[in-house]
Scaffold this active site. Structure first.
Site, PDB file in Angstrom:
ATOM      1  NE  ARG A 131      -3.448  -0.296   2.833  1.00 14.51           N
ATOM      2  CZ  ARG A 131      -4.672  -0.287   3.331  1.00 14.51           C
ATOM      3  NH1 ARG A 131      -5.331   0.811   3.460  1.00 14.51           N
ATOM      4  NH2 ARG A 131      -5.230  -1.417   3.706  1.00 14.51           N
ATOM      5  CB  SER A 172       5.234  -6.135   8.301  1.00 13.10           C
ATOM      6  OG  SER A 172       4.583  -4.909   8.117  1.00 13.10           O
ATOM      7  CG  ASP A 224       3.042  -5.179  10.720  1.00 10.19           C
ATOM      8  OD1 ASP A 224       3.933  -5.470  11.547  1.00 10.19           O
ATOM      9  OD2 ASP A 224       2.368  -6.054  10.152  1.00 10.19           O
TER      10      ASP A 224
HETATM   11  C1  BGC Z   1       6.851 -10.458  10.951  1.00 11.04           C
HETATM   12  C2  BGC Z   1       6.623  -9.248  11.833  1.00 11.04           C
HETATM   13  C3  BGC Z   1       5.270  -8.641  11.524  1.00 11.04           C
HETATM   14  C4  BGC Z   1       4.187  -9.696  11.590  1.00 11.04           C
HETATM   15  C5  BGC Z   1       2.806  -9.144  11.238  1.00 11.04           C
HETATM   16  C6  BGC Z   1       5.693 -11.422  11.045  1.00 11.04           C
HETATM   17  O1  BGC Z   1       5.852 -12.481  10.160  1.00 11.04           O
HETATM   18  O2  BGC Z   1       8.036 -11.110  11.315  1.00 11.04           O
HETATM   19  O3  BGC Z   1       7.628  -8.289  11.653  1.00 11.04           O
HETATM   20  O4  BGC Z   1       5.010  -7.630  12.453  1.00 11.04           O
HETATM   21  O5  BGC Z   1       4.489 -10.755  10.700  1.00 11.04           O
HETATM   22  O6  BGC Z   1       2.787  -8.618   9.954  1.00 11.04           O
END
Ligand code: BGC
Length: 454
Positions: free
Chosen positions: A81, A144, A198
């Protein structure tokens, strides 16, 4: 629902039992999670800790005085996004937001770094051109995945998770990779000022409206949480004053040996792990998040078919088809609280025509898998809450958790079971769950804005 479950075949009951968690087991999850958190924050233990407890360099939450326009990117779930966020004073209407979602093809998610970052920047260029933006803007990047942050704008990628695997980016600074991709195009003028996870983005965007928000929780494609920790408790960082947001990376809980989930993981979890893109990793995440729950259900149904309990007359190969049961399908199946005719037609659409008895079994399997997921997530959250409460030396703590993710938002029972579990396991904490309306990208823009204010 209870009466239906009560009439199930004993072989089905036996399988479902392996998803039931006792209160003692949930308490054990809390204890082990807390030990891992402690290890992750310590100088010595951090290397062995499966819960990495990553410093984010976010040291305060929004104060409402943020000003200006920012581009924000949100990469890490199913879609990518791009957002344009403008913060103005409350009298001028507060925050304004325009955003556009782009898909990331599987070959880009699992290809080379240059391809991935060029694709991202390509989407940004399209977006800015659609919005007629030519001026130089600061950019906040929600990324994320686990990163070792050295500052707000330096983040070394530790590993990929979920459906991403771009090996040549691991060990590199993703902010730098983004800057280089921007420079490869001569037509873009953007200044990358901050990267956030995130969870952090969600906490920040909710905190913009609710100052009590000190925890961010994601239950979507993946799962993770962040919270505000006192600096004096972050042994691995110098400095004792104030607080910092810690990105826990709790999805990796259970992949270590010391404080594991070994007592709870069952044969189906092991299968899903083996079949995944990152075997042996993200064990807690694989028991909780949207990317994996459908696969657990599929493996259970296959097992029941092999035992002759279900789907007579359906070819086993049909049931082996990859991703035939998605977590979205589970939500639909679990939403049928009546005669199960909806379940019947959902299964028919998937090429699994069957009678009502089979529908009962399928629904019971989905319920068992999602219930366990919500309970485990609740236990993880209770561990964070109890740690925060004890650190503050208070007997009762009132706090807001900012939450995002489709599983939390769209599943018919997940959020309620999560809340009930937290109420039971962290009884001294009064928790308000605040569902985030904006993308966690807004949080990245808020973090970017904080760099301007100081
Ligand atoms: C990632 C995190 C992320 C989470 C939610 C996980 O697989 O390692 O960094 O916050 O997914 O998106």
């Amino acid at each position: 629902m209870t009466s239906r479950v009560a009439t199930l075949n004993p072989k089905v009951e036996q399988v479902l039992k392996s998803f039931k968690l006792s209160r003692e087991e949930l308490m054990l999850v809390i204890r082990n999670m807390r030990k891992e958190m402690e290890m992750g924050l310590s100088r010595k233990g951090q290397k062995e800790a499966s819960v990495r407890m990553l410093p984010t360099f976010v040291r305060s939450r929004p104060n409402g005085k943020e000003q200006g326009s920012f581009v924000a990117l949100d990469l890490g779930g199913t879609n990518f996004r791009v957002l344009l966020v403008t913060f103005c004073s409350q009298t001028e209407g507060g925050m304004k937001l325009v955003n556009q979602t782009y898909s990331i093809p599987q070959e880009v998610m699992q290809g080379r770094g240059i391809q991935l970052f060029d694709h991202i920047v390509d989407c940004v260029a399209k977006f800015l051109s659609n919005q007629n933006i030519t001026e130089r803007l600061p950019l906040g990047f929600t990324f994320s995945f686990p990163c070792n942050q050295i500052s707000l704008d330096q983040a070394i990628l530790l590993n990929w998770t979920k459906g991403f695997n771009v090996p040549d980016c691991v060990g590199k600074d993703v902010v730098q990779l983004l800057r280089e991709a921007i420079q490869r195009r001569k037509d873009l003028d953007l200044e990358v000022v901050a990267l956030t996870n995130d969870t952090v983005g969600t906490m920040m965007s909710v905190a913009y409206q609710d100052l009590k928000c000190e925890i961010g929780l994601i239950v979507g494609t993946g799962t993770n949480a962040c919270y505000m920790e006192q600096m004096k408790n972050i042994e691995k960082l110098d400095g004792d004053l104030g607080e910092m947001c810690i990105n826990m990376e709790w999805g990796a809980f259970g992949q270590g040996e010391q404080y594991s989930l070994a007592k709870i993981v069952n044969e189906f979890d092991k299968l899903v792990d083996q079949q995944s893109l990152h075997p042996g990793k993200q064990i807690f995440e694989k028991m909780i998040s949207g990317k994996f729950l459908g696969a657990i259900v599929q493996n259970v149904l296959l097992n029941l078919k092999e035992k002759g309990c279900i789907f007579q007359g359906i070819q086993t190969s049909k049931l082996k088809q990859q991703d035939i049961i998605k977590t979205k399908t589970m939500s639909q199946i679990e939403s049928d609280s009546g005669d199960l005719l909806d379940v019947k037609s959902i299964l028919e659409d998937l090429g699994l025509p069957c009678g009502i008895e089979d529908c009962t079994v399928v629904q019971a399997v989905c319920l068992a898998v999602s219930q366990r997921a919500a309970q485990l997530c609740g236990a993880g959250l209770a561990a964070v809450l109890e740690r925060m409460r004890e650190n503050r030396g208070v007997d009762h703590m009132k706090i807001t958790v900012g939450v995002d993710g489709t599983l939390y938002k769209s599943h018919p029972h997940f959020s309620q079971i999560l809340k009930d579990t937290v109420k039971d396991l962290a009884a001294k904490c009064e928790v308000h769950f605040h569902q985030s309306k904006d993308s966690s990208g807004v949080g990245a823009a808020l973090v970017a804005a904080s760099t301007r204010a100081s």
